[in-house]
Motif scaffolding. Structure first.
Motif, mmCIF file in Angstrom:
data_model
loop_
_atom_site.group_PDB
_atom_site.id
_atom_site.type_symbol
_atom_site.label_atom_id
_atom_site.label_comp_id
_atom_site.label_asym_id
_atom_site.label_seq_id
_atom_site.Cartn_x
_atom_site.Cartn_y
_atom_site.Cartn_z
ATOM 1 N N ASN A 160 12.180 21.924 -21.204
ATOM 2 C CA ASN A 160 12.407 22.460 -19.979
ATOM 3 C C ASN A 160 10.785 23.033 -19.285
ATOM 4 O O ASN A 160 10.671 23.437 -18.211
ATOM 5 N N ARG A 192 26.219 21.182 -10.118
ATOM 6 C CA ARG A 192 24.768 21.585 -9.884
ATOM 7 C C ARG A 192 24.213 21.550 -8.780
ATOM 8 O O ARG A 192 23.556 20.769 -8.165
ATOM 9 N N PRO A 193 24.479 22.862 -7.801
ATOM 10 C CA PRO A 193 23.990 22.766 -6.523
ATOM 11 C C PRO A 193 22.567 23.028 -6.506
ATOM 12 O O PRO A 193 21.873 23.453 -7.323
ATOM 13 N N ILE A 194 21.922 22.482 -5.407
ATOM 14 C CA ILE A 194 20.647 22.498 -5.290
ATOM 15 C C ILE A 194 20.209 23.454 -3.667
ATOM 16 O O ILE A 194 19.265 23.202 -3.200
ATOM 17 N N ASP A 195 21.306 24.135 -3.464
ATOM 18 C CA ASP A 195 21.154 24.738 -2.022
ATOM 19 C C ASP A 195 19.909 25.624 -2.008
ATOM 20 O O ASP A 195 19.332 25.934 -0.954
ATOM 21 N N LEU A 196 19.499 26.353 -3.166
ATOM 22 C CA LEU A 196 18.629 27.461 -3.057
ATOM 23 C C LEU A 196 17.054 26.466 -3.019
ATOM 24 O O LEU A 196 16.306 26.961 -2.221
ATOM 25 N N HIS A 197 16.901 25.383 -3.573
ATOM 26 C CA HIS A 197 15.961 24.656 -3.550
ATOM 27 C C HIS A 197 15.509 24.191 -2.184
ATOM 28 O O HIS A 197 14.688 24.402 -1.678
ATOM 29 N N MET A 227 19.150 34.126 -5.757
ATOM 30 C CA MET A 227 19.302 34.349 -7.216
ATOM 31 C C MET A 227 17.884 33.737 -7.896
ATOM 32 O O MET A 227 17.621 32.774 -7.448
ATOM 33 N N SER A 235 16.922 31.115 -9.617
ATOM 34 C CA SER A 235 17.115 29.762 -10.271
ATOM 35 C C SER A 235 15.871 29.474 -10.739
ATOM 36 O O SER A 235 14.656 29.395 -9.958
ATOM 37 N N VAL A 236 15.826 28.736 -11.900
ATOM 38 C CA VAL A 236 14.761 28.268 -12.727
ATOM 39 C C VAL A 236 14.232 27.024 -11.894
ATOM 40 O O VAL A 236 13.165 27.103 -11.511
ATOM 41 N N GLY A 237 15.178 26.023 -11.462
ATOM 42 C CA GLY A 237 14.619 24.833 -10.865
ATOM 43 C C GLY A 237 14.143 24.937 -9.341
ATOM 44 O O GLY A 237 13.237 24.520 -9.122
ATOM 45 N N THR A 267 21.459 30.948 -21.784
ATOM 46 C CA THR A 267 22.782 29.949 -21.826
ATOM 47 C C THR A 267 22.747 28.952 -22.504
ATOM 48 O O THR A 267 23.609 28.602 -23.226
ATOM 49 N N ASP A 268 21.270 28.358 -22.685
ATOM 50 C CA ASP A 268 21.145 27.255 -23.625
ATOM 51 C C ASP A 268 21.290 27.501 -25.341
ATOM 52 O O ASP A 268 21.443 26.500 -25.753
ATOM 53 N N ILE A 279 26.005 31.840 -16.604
ATOM 54 C CA ILE A 279 25.219 30.910 -15.670
ATOM 55 C C ILE A 279 25.922 29.847 -15.214
ATOM 56 O O ILE A 279 25.945 29.427 -14.075
ATOM 57 N N PHE A 280 26.556 29.177 -16.008
ATOM 58 C CA PHE A 280 27.377 27.934 -15.893
ATOM 59 C C PHE A 280 28.873 28.027 -16.083
ATOM 60 O O PHE A 280 29.240 28.675 -16.972
HETATM 61 C C1 UD1 Z 1 17.416 25.191 -16.032
HETATM 62 C C2 UD1 Z 1 17.109 24.601 -17.442
HETATM 63 C C3 UD1 Z 1 18.615 24.684 -18.360
HETATM 64 C C4 UD1 Z 1 19.009 26.060 -18.276
HETATM 65 C C5 UD1 Z 1 19.104 26.873 -16.891
HETATM 66 C C6 UD1 Z 1 19.269 28.287 -17.048
HETATM 67 C C7 UD1 Z 1 15.591 23.059 -17.002
HETATM 68 C C8 UD1 Z 1 15.311 21.355 -16.932
HETATM 69 N N1 UD1 Z 1 16.783 23.191 -17.288
HETATM 70 O O1 UD1 Z 1 18.395 24.491 -15.350
HETATM 71 O O2 UD1 Z 1 18.304 24.085 -19.330
HETATM 72 O O3 UD1 Z 1 20.337 26.230 -18.811
HETATM 73 O O4 UD1 Z 1 17.755 26.726 -16.082
HETATM 74 O O5 UD1 Z 1 18.466 28.976 -17.656
HETATM 75 O O6 UD1 Z 1 14.594 23.688 -16.818
HETATM 76 N N2 UD1 Z 1 22.359 27.433 -8.701
HETATM 77 C C9 UD1 Z 1 22.550 27.636 -7.399
HETATM 78 N N3 UD1 Z 1 21.921 26.687 -6.397
HETATM 79 C C10 UD1 Z 1 20.613 26.294 -6.720
HETATM 80 C C11 UD1 Z 1 20.354 26.080 -7.763
HETATM 81 C C12 UD1 Z 1 21.081 26.867 -8.970
HETATM 82 O O7 UD1 Z 1 23.916 27.822 -7.206
HETATM 83 O O8 UD1 Z 1 20.298 25.801 -5.722
HETATM 84 C C13 UD1 Z 1 23.032 27.962 -9.776
HETATM 85 C C14 UD1 Z 1 23.397 27.055 -10.896
HETATM 86 O O9 UD1 Z 1 24.672 26.082 -10.793
HETATM 87 C C15 UD1 Z 1 23.708 27.779 -12.019
HETATM 88 C C16 UD1 Z 1 22.700 28.879 -11.881
HETATM 89 O O10 UD1 Z 1 21.973 28.791 -10.653
HETATM 90 O O11 UD1 Z 1 24.782 28.296 -12.115
HETATM 91 C C17 UD1 Z 1 21.363 28.708 -12.602
HETATM 92 O O12 UD1 Z 1 20.722 27.528 -12.570
HETATM 93 P P1 UD1 Z 1 19.267 27.322 -12.609
HETATM 94 O O13 UD1 Z 1 18.582 28.449 -12.981
HETATM 95 O O14 UD1 Z 1 18.680 26.578 -11.234
HETATM 96 O O15 UD1 Z 1 19.169 26.261 -13.841
HETATM 97 P P2 UD1 Z 1 18.344 25.134 -13.720
HETATM 98 O O16 UD1 Z 1 16.993 24.923 -13.117
HETATM 99 O O17 UD1 Z 1 19.182 23.835 -13.229
#
Ligand code: UD1
Length: 418
Positions: free
Chosen positions: A23, A121-126, A160, A162-164, A304-305, A327-328
């Protein structure tokens, strides 16, 4: 199709060196796009997700060369800003390339990452964050058309952590004019690793590890050699393997500060874990005990991982342990497979209760996702007889060589098939 064959019942004994963090390397590979010079990544794990990222970089015109565990990336030849649907589907976290391509090219086109094994796997926050920085984003038929002639630094508040999204915004902010502040940023150690890479290339950036990150954009990045941090989830997997099978293992490079919630739970269950300059030593000699409820949460909460692998380790514990996955939405798919091995687990919504069983038996099981698959291997170590784990391609997304590593710890494990 390949499988893992695992003969359970052997106590572990041995040492291994923990691989570089999946990651961490994935966002750093996206970040290399910001750098028109060469990046050499040391300690880069050979993983299917890394191969998929390299394929994306190559499809954009960049060069990549492996030498052992070093990966040299040169993005000088970048000549495209579009990622194909096939490559986007290959790796769900490919959305991370969006911020970097936008910062470098001023436009990007890629398909919307759909749902994955863990649920939607939404990316709305991105997208909301990138829009705040000035990107115009249009979605048409599952394709995202993004334009950002002039990204402008500003304050972006994430609803929130979000990592990504945090990583995507850090990368886009490098190409924005002026200063960007990301508020309510995720605090995962991998985000600090991304910051350290960017800083090593000359980006003025600070705050990673806290919930406020500041990036000064518009600087030209210079060439850099960077060591990827050790993988805390791979380390957690080996700790849970010792907890499951019993015995003792030394995990070189494992860093307790990244694993505090995991080691706390394992100690509560009866494991001894000692940290020294080289890594961690984990020992389990007695029957494991059930622990207080384990609730997954953003870092520094319980990851969560690590939920599935800890659940696997506790299958033969004394008593009942409650898990809460926050988380998921679909992260208990390993439960049916663990049940086939004799695990006694009940799931209701986001809660799972593990009631310690006296015995586990080897069975034919199927990896449903990366960590769920690793959990089956952890459980198999404590099962009587042979476990055959199928669909191991999920596991190989994130573990460089689980057979090599479990063998180093003395486990009876083989890979069979193509
Ligand atoms: C990263 C990790 C993954 C880990 C997760 C949580 C990488 C490559 N992957 O995934 O291994 O399980 O963090 O620690 O680093 N969400 C939204 N909207 C968004 C973005 C996220 O609703 O735009 C939600 C997701 O559906 C999820 C939660 O936020 O329920 C956490 O997601 P996020 O922290 O973004 O995880 P990833 O970056 O996808």
């Amino acid at each position: 199709m390949s499988q893992f064959q695992i003969e359970g019942g052997t106590q572990l004994s041995g040492e291994l060196s923990v691989q570089g963090a999946k990651n961490s390397v994935l966002p750093i590979l996206a970040a290399t796009l910001l750098n028109r010079d060469e990046t050499v990544l040391l300690g880069c794990p050979h993983l299917r997700d890394v191969d998929a990222s390299v394929e994306i970089l190559q499809s954009l015109g960049c060069g990549a060369q492996w030498e052992g565990n070093s990966l040299a990336v040169n993005t000088a030849g970048l000549n495209k800003s579009t990622i194909s649907d096939r490559l986007m589907r290959e790796m769900r976290s490919s959305a991370i390339f969006l911020g970097a391509i936008l910062a470098r090219c001023g436009e990007a086109e890629l398909s919307y990452p759909g749902g994955c094994e863990l649920g939607p796997r939404p990316i709305d926050l991105h997208l909301a964050g990138l829009r705040t920085l000035g990107a115009e984003i249009r979605e048409e038929g599952g394709i995202l058309h993004c334009k950002a002639r002039h990204l402008k630094g500003c304050t972006v508040v994430l609803s929130m952590p979000s990592v990504g999204a945090t990583e995507n915004l850090m990368l886009a902010a490098c190409g924005a004019e002026g200063t960007t502040s990301i508020v309510n940023a995720a605090r995962e150690p991998e985000i600090l690793d991304l910051q350290n890479y960017l800083a090593a290339c000359g980006v003025p950036i600070k705050g990673a590890g806290s919930s406020a990150i500041t990036v000064v954009g518009g600087k030209r990045l210079h060439k850099c050699t960077y060591s990827i941090m050790p993988d805390r989830i791979a380390a957690a997997t080996y700790l849970c393997a010792v907890a499951s099978a019993g015995g003792e293992a030394r995990l070189l490079r494992a860093q307790e500060e990244h694993l505090a919630t995991v080691t706390a739970v394992l100690r509560e269950s009866g494991c001894s874990i000692v940290s020294d300059d080289e890594g961690l030593v984990c020992r389990r000699t007695e029957k494991l005990r059930a622990v207080h409820p384990v609730r997954t949460a953003p870092y520094p909460g319980f990851p969560t991982d690590a939920q599935a692998i800890l659940m696997a380790a506790l299958l033969k514990s004394d008593g009942a342990t409650v898990f809460e996955e926050n988380i998921f939405s679909d992260r208990y798919r390993h439960v049916d497979e663990l049940t086939r091995m004799g695990g006694n687990i009940r799931v209701a919504g986001r809660v799972a209760v593990v009631m310690g069983a006296d015995r586990l038996r080897g069975a034919k099981v199927r990896a449903t996702d990366l960590r769920g698959g690793a959990a089956l291997c952890v459980a198999a170590l404590a099962a009587e007889g042979l476990t055959q784990v199928e669909e191991i391609h999920h596991i190989e997304r994130g573990y460089e060589d689980l057979v090599r590593d479990f063998t180093l710890l003395g486990a009876q494990i083989f890979r069979t098939g193509e």
